[in-house]
Design an enzyme around this catalytic site. Structure first.
Site, short mmCIF file in Angstrom:
data_model
loop_
_atom_site.label_atom_id
_atom_site.label_comp_id
_atom_site.label_asym_id
_atom_site.label_seq_id
_atom_site.Cartn_x
_atom_site.Cartn_y
_atom_site.Cartn_z
N GLU A 1 2.85 10.62 7.69
CA GLU A 1 1.95 9.45 7.74
C GLU A 1 2.72 8.14 7.57
O GLU A 1 3.35 7.89 6.54
CB GLU A 1 0.90 9.57 6.64
CG GLU A 1 -0.11 8.42 6.63
CD GLU A 1 -1.18 8.56 5.56
OE1 GLU A 1 -1.09 9.50 4.73
OE2 GLU A 1 -2.11 7.73 5.53
N HIS B 1 -6.43 9.65 9.54
CA HIS B 1 -6.99 9.28 8.25
C HIS B 1 -7.96 8.14 8.55
O HIS B 1 -7.53 7.00 8.74
CB HIS B 1 -5.90 8.79 7.28
CG HIS B 1 -5.32 9.88 6.46
ND1 HIS B 1 -4.48 9.64 5.39
CD2 HIS B 1 -5.49 11.22 6.51
CE1 HIS B 1 -4.13 10.80 4.85
NE2 HIS B 1 -4.73 11.77 5.50
N ASP C 1 -9.85 8.95 4.46
CA ASP C 1 -9.01 8.47 3.36
C ASP C 1 -9.57 7.18 2.78
O ASP C 1 -9.10 6.10 3.10
CB ASP C 1 -7.57 8.27 3.85
CG ASP C 1 -6.61 8.04 2.69
OD1 ASP C 1 -7.03 8.20 1.54
OD2 ASP C 1 -5.44 7.70 2.95
N TRP D 1 2.83 11.68 2.90
CA TRP D 1 2.89 10.22 2.81
C TRP D 1 3.70 9.88 1.56
O TRP D 1 3.50 10.48 0.50
CB TRP D 1 1.50 9.57 2.71
CG TRP D 1 1.64 8.10 2.42
CD1 TRP D 1 2.02 7.14 3.31
CD2 TRP D 1 1.52 7.45 1.15
NE1 TRP D 1 2.12 5.92 2.66
CE2 TRP D 1 1.82 6.08 1.34
CE3 TRP D 1 1.17 7.89 -0.14
CZ2 TRP D 1 1.80 5.15 0.30
CZ3 TRP D 1 1.14 6.97 -1.18
CH2 TRP D 1 1.45 5.60 -0.94
N HIS E 1 -3.27 1.38 8.01
CA HIS E 1 -1.82 1.27 7.89
C HIS E 1 -1.14 0.48 9.00
O HIS E 1 0.04 0.65 9.25
CB HIS E 1 -1.20 2.67 7.82
CG HIS E 1 -1.48 3.34 6.52
ND1 HIS E 1 -0.83 4.48 6.12
CD2 HIS E 1 -2.31 3.02 5.51
CE1 HIS E 1 -1.27 4.85 4.93
NE2 HIS E 1 -2.18 3.99 4.55
N ASP F 1 -8.96 0.82 1.60
CA ASP F 1 -9.62 2.12 1.51
C ASP F 1 -11.09 2.02 1.13
O ASP F 1 -11.57 2.76 0.27
CB ASP F 1 -8.84 3.05 0.56
CG ASP F 1 -7.46 3.37 1.09
OD1 ASP F 1 -7.38 4.04 2.12
OD2 ASP F 1 -6.46 2.94 0.49
N ASP G 1 -5.06 -2.64 3.27
CA ASP G 1 -5.32 -1.20 3.20
C ASP G 1 -6.18 -0.90 1.97
O ASP G 1 -5.73 -0.26 1.02
CB ASP G 1 -3.95 -0.48 3.10
CG ASP G 1 -4.09 1.03 3.07
OD1 ASP G 1 -5.01 1.55 3.72
OD2 ASP G 1 -3.27 1.67 2.38
N ASP H 1 -3.35 6.47 10.00
CA ASP H 1 -4.36 5.98 9.05
C ASP H 1 -4.70 4.57 9.53
O ASP H 1 -3.82 3.72 9.65
CB ASP H 1 -3.73 5.97 7.65
CG ASP H 1 -4.68 5.46 6.56
OD1 ASP H 1 -5.31 4.42 6.79
OD2 ASP H 1 -4.73 6.07 5.48
N LYS I 1 3.13 3.83 7.51
CA LYS I 1 2.41 2.71 6.90
C LYS I 1 3.17 1.42 7.16
O LYS I 1 4.40 1.41 7.21
CB LYS I 1 2.27 2.96 5.39
CG LYS I 1 1.37 1.97 4.68
CD LYS I 1 0.94 2.51 3.32
CE LYS I 1 0.11 1.49 2.58
NZ LYS I 1 -0.52 2.04 1.38
C1 RNT Z 1 -1.69 5.75 1.23
C2 RNT Z 1 -1.99 6.78 2.25
C3 RNT Z 1 -2.25 8.16 1.74
C4 RNT Z 1 -3.10 8.20 0.48
C5 RNT Z 1 -3.57 9.56 0.07
C6 RNT Z 1 -4.13 9.58 -1.30
O1 RNT Z 1 -1.64 4.47 1.72
O2 RNT Z 1 -3.07 6.36 3.04
O3 RNT Z 1 -2.80 8.95 2.74
O4 RNT Z 1 -4.22 7.35 0.59
O5 RNT Z 1 -2.58 10.47 0.26
ZN ZN Z 2 -3.89 7.78 4.45
#
Ligand code: RNT
Ligand code: ZN
Length: 422
Positions: free
Chosen positions: A230, A290, A330, A189, A266, A300, A298, A263, A232
């Site tokens: 990955e 993720h 994640d 990513w 994303h 997390d 996003d 993810d 986004k």
């Molecule tokens: C960031 C991505 C990525 C990170 C990690 C730490 O938006 O989701 O995967 O969160 O690599």
């Molecule tokens: Zn991620």
């Protein structure tokens, strides 16, 4: 605390109720063996890492909020935390590292210099625990990422630096997978993007494609490592254009036979990653997940058992995709006990998979194909209040891990004895 007898009694009743729907609870619990969740080490230290001088998370719009005491400050502390987490989870999981978590022993090792030797103690630790390892290049929190561009940078020196980093990360991954006897998923990513409207979107995407091709020129055996990319939608500070968009990486993954990493933070908030799995898997071999909880963006947040996560798990299980979907987490929350956060989030994801395994999918499908859509809707609603909790508790009991909320006391004790002394 529920007694063993109560848990078993409740389970026996639940088993009968599910059996009446044609669902075998014993089989469902057995199937959970196939669900290995990769624990993202970065939850235990807010994505800080062990580089010297002490690195701080920066770049690409990823951010932790909060300063709850007790974060892991060293490899030893991180491993202790991970071992604690693993002891509170049913089943066998994996661990997911970022390149900034090497065992650098106080030495300053730049990203284009990392080698297997910096991760050998992690590989040994995984071997000791009998778990697999996954890996990630770290293309943020570095002066060479400050411009907002890494693998897609127009500055050739910067671009080459990150290509070298990725090459090395893949080599480390392949070696870890080889030594551990289970493929190491390497995920890429990058934060690359632009805050304001750029003129040259295309130029950066051409460069990203070129950099990935260069860094992935070496082919490693699939039994040792697998590449994932990955995508986004946007990050804070990169609102107007993200180089590694979903379209970009889906095309890359299909044309280069790579995994796409989905993810669920994303995408646009109304998009469902659960809906994307069966689309991606028509054209690519494997998907990496993720699993996270985006709250408005996003963010997390710690994963909870919500409808988004449930759809992801249900889609994987309904279609027998467990051998084609790698499961990672994640989230990084620095505002609560970090070990507790891990356990809550991982258990929530596990619950979603167990619920999916307790679904009478074939009878629901029959209703659907017979056009009985009221019946389908009614059953889906009724399933939500079936005694899933009794099966989950029994599953934990069988795995010798704390049942239901009993893990809270264990996390509190760890906080008192270990985390509060940091
Ligand atoms: C960031 C991505 C990525 C990170 C990690 C730490 O938006 O989701 O995967 O969160 O690599
Ligand atoms: Zn991620």
């Amino acid at each position: 605390m529920a007694s063993e007898e109560m848990i078993k009694k409740a389970y026996e009743l639940a088993k009968e109720q599910y059996a009446a729907l044609g669902v075998d609870t014993e089989q469902a619990m057995k199937n959970m063996d196939q669900v290995a969740i990769s624990l993202h080490c970065w939850q235990s230290d807010d994505v800080g890492g062990f580089e010297t001088p002490d690195a701080e998370l920066s770049g690409g719009g990823i951010q932790t909020t909060g300063n709850y005491p007790g974060k892991a400050r060293s490899i030893e502390e991180m491993r202790a935390d991970l071992e604690k987490v693993l002891s509170l989870l049913p089943g066998k999981q994996r661990v997911n590292l970022h390149a900034i978590y090497g065992d650098f022993k106080g030495e300053r090792v730049d990203r284009d210099q990392i080698e297997v030797k910096h991760f050998q103690s992690w590989i040994d630790w995984c071997k000791k625990l009998g778990i697999g390892m996954d890996f990630n290049a770290t293309n943020f929190s570095h002066p060479k990422a400050d411009s907002g561009f890494t693998l897609s940078s127009k500055d050739e020196e910067t671009r080459k630096f990150w290509v070298e980093h990725l090459k090395r990360c893949r080599a480390i991954s392949a070696e870890a997978g080889k030594q551990l006897g289970t493929p190491c998923v390497h995920n890429t990513w990058i934060p690359d993007g632009s805050k304001d409207t750029p003129i040259d979107r295309n130029g950066h995407r051409e460069l990203l494609k070129k950099s990935l091709d260069e860094a992935m020129a070496v082919d490693y055996p699939k039994e040792h490592m697998l590449d994932a990319v990955e995508s986004k939608l946007f990050g804070i500070g990169a609102e107007s254009m993200t180089v590694g968009s979903h379209d970009f990486y889906l095309g890359y993954a299909i044309s280069r036979n790579k995994l796409i990493c989905l993810d669920n933070g994303h995408f646009h908030p109304t998009e469902q990653v659960g809906d994307k799995i069966s689309s991606c898997l028509q054209f690519i071999d494997q998907v990496l997940l993720h699993i996270t909880r985006p709250v408005r963006w996003d963010s997390d947040h710690v994963v909870t058992l919500n409808e988004d996560v449930q759809l992801i798990a249900s889609e994987v299980v309904r279609n027998n995709y467990l051998d084609r979907v790698k499961i990672g987490l994640d989230f990084f929350d620095a505002s609560i006990n970090r070990v507790g956060a891990y356990v809550v989030g991982t258990r929530a994801a596990q619950k979603a998979f167990l619920i999916a395994m307790l679904e009478p999918t074939s009878s629901l499908l029959e209703m659907e194909e017979a056009g009985q859509n009221f019946e389908r809707l009614a059953m889906l609603e009724e399933l939500k209040t079936k005694p899933f909790g009794a099966v989950w508790d029994y599953y934990c009991l069988q795995n010798n891990v704390p049942v239901a909320e009993d893990y809270i006391a264990s996390v509190q004790a760890y906080e008192k004895e270990v985390l509060s002394k940091r």
